[in-house]
Design a protein around this motif. Structure first.
Motif, PDB file in Angstrom:
ATOM      1  N   SER A  47     -18.237 -48.750 -70.892  1.00 31.20           N
ATOM      2  CA  SER A  47     -17.259 -49.272 -70.137  1.00 31.20           C
ATOM      3  C   SER A  47     -16.173 -49.551 -71.433  1.00 31.20           C
ATOM      4  CB  SER A  47     -17.432 -49.699 -69.059  1.00 31.20           C
ATOM      5  OG  SER A  47     -17.762 -51.021 -68.653  1.00 31.20           O
ATOM      6  N   ASP A  48     -16.235 -51.021 -71.931  1.00 34.05           N
ATOM      7  CA  ASP A  48     -14.960 -51.195 -72.751  1.00 34.05           C
ATOM      8  C   ASP A  48     -14.781 -52.037 -71.696  1.00 34.05           C
ATOM      9  OD1 ASP A  48     -15.730 -50.492 -75.643  1.00 34.05           O
ATOM     10  OD2 ASP A  48     -14.390 -48.559 -74.742  1.00 34.05           O
ATOM     11  N   SER A  49     -15.213 -52.537 -70.535  1.00 37.09           N
ATOM     12  CA  SER A  49     -14.313 -53.711 -69.600  1.00 37.09           C
ATOM     13  C   SER A  49     -14.120 -55.276 -70.508  1.00 37.09           C
ATOM     14  CB  SER A  49     -15.166 -53.382 -67.989  1.00 37.09           C
ATOM     15  OG  SER A  49     -16.715 -53.594 -68.666  1.00 37.09           O
ATOM     16  N   GLY A  50     -15.430 -55.479 -70.881  1.00 32.05           N
ATOM     17  CA  GLY A  50     -15.261 -57.055 -71.600  1.00 32.05           C
ATOM     18  C   GLY A  50     -14.090 -57.483 -72.808  1.00 32.05           C
ATOM     19  N   LEU A  51     -13.505 -56.218 -72.883  1.00 27.04           N
ATOM     20  CA  LEU A  51     -12.707 -56.475 -74.045  1.00 27.04           C
ATOM     21  C   LEU A  51     -11.932 -58.028 -74.293  1.00 27.04           C
ATOM     22  CD1 LEU A  51     -12.648 -52.856 -75.456  1.00 27.04           C
ATOM     23  CD2 LEU A  51     -13.921 -54.287 -77.134  1.00 27.04           C
TER      24      LEU A  51
END
Length: 147
Positions: A47-51
Motif C-alpha cells: 500500500s506504500d503506507s510506510g514510504l
C-alpha cells in the motif's frame, strides 16, 4: 560445551548447520532483529503506507542496505527500490520458498544497533493514508469547480 553425537551430525548433514536465532533470521529476511533500522510489513509495502518513514530512515542511516521480500510482486517494490537508488543504498530481494514471513522490507545494518522500535505503527500509516485521501479529495473538489 556439549559434545556432538551421531544424531547431531546426521541432522547437520541433512538440514545444514543450525544458525543462532534461526527463527529471527527467517522473519527478518535473513538478518537479525538487532540489526534492523525499520521493518515494513507486506501490507505496508503493497500500500506504500510506510514510504515516508522508510525515506526518513534512509536519510538518517546511509550505511544500511534494503532487503525486500521476493514473495511480494515486483510492481509493489518499485517505490522502495527507487528510494534506495536515490540514497545510494544497496538493495536485494530475498525469496525463501521454504518459509513465509509477514515482513515485506527491512532496512538493516551489518552490525547490531539494537533499535527499540523498528515497526511503523498502523495508526501512523493510517494517518498518512487519510492525509493523502484528504489531499486527493480536496484536489478533486478544486478541479470540479473549474470544470
Amino acid at each position: 560445551m556439549s559434545r556432538k553425537n551421531v544424531d547431531d551430525y546426521i541432522t547437520e548433514g541433512i538440514h545444514g548447520v543450525r544458525l543462532p536465532k534461526e527463527d529471527e533470521r527467517i522473519r527478518f529476511l535473513g538478518t537479525l532483529r538487532e540489526r534492523v533500522v525499520i521493518a515494513l510489513t507486506i501490507g505496508q509495502v503493497m500500500s506504500d503506507s510506510g514510504l515516508e518513514k522508510l525515506e526518513e530512515a534512509m536519510q538518517q542511516h546511509p550505511g544500511t542496505r534494503l532487503i525486500m521480500n521476493g514473495h511480494v510482486a515486483y510492481r509493489f517494490l518499485t517505490e522502495e527500490k527507487a528510494l534506495a537508488t536515490k540514497y545510494n543504498i544497496p538493495y536485494t530481494t530475498i525469496t525463501n520458498e521454504e518459509n513465509n514471513t509477514d515482513i515485506g522490507a527491512v532496512l538493516t545494518y551489518d552490525h547490531a544497533i539494537d533499535k527499540e522500535e523498528i515497526f511503523i505503527k498502523e495508526e501512523e500509516a493510517e494517518e498518512e493514508n487519510e492525509e493523502e485521501k484528504k489531499e486527493k479529495t480536496l484536489r478533486s473538489k478544486i478541479k470540479n469547480w473549474f470544470r
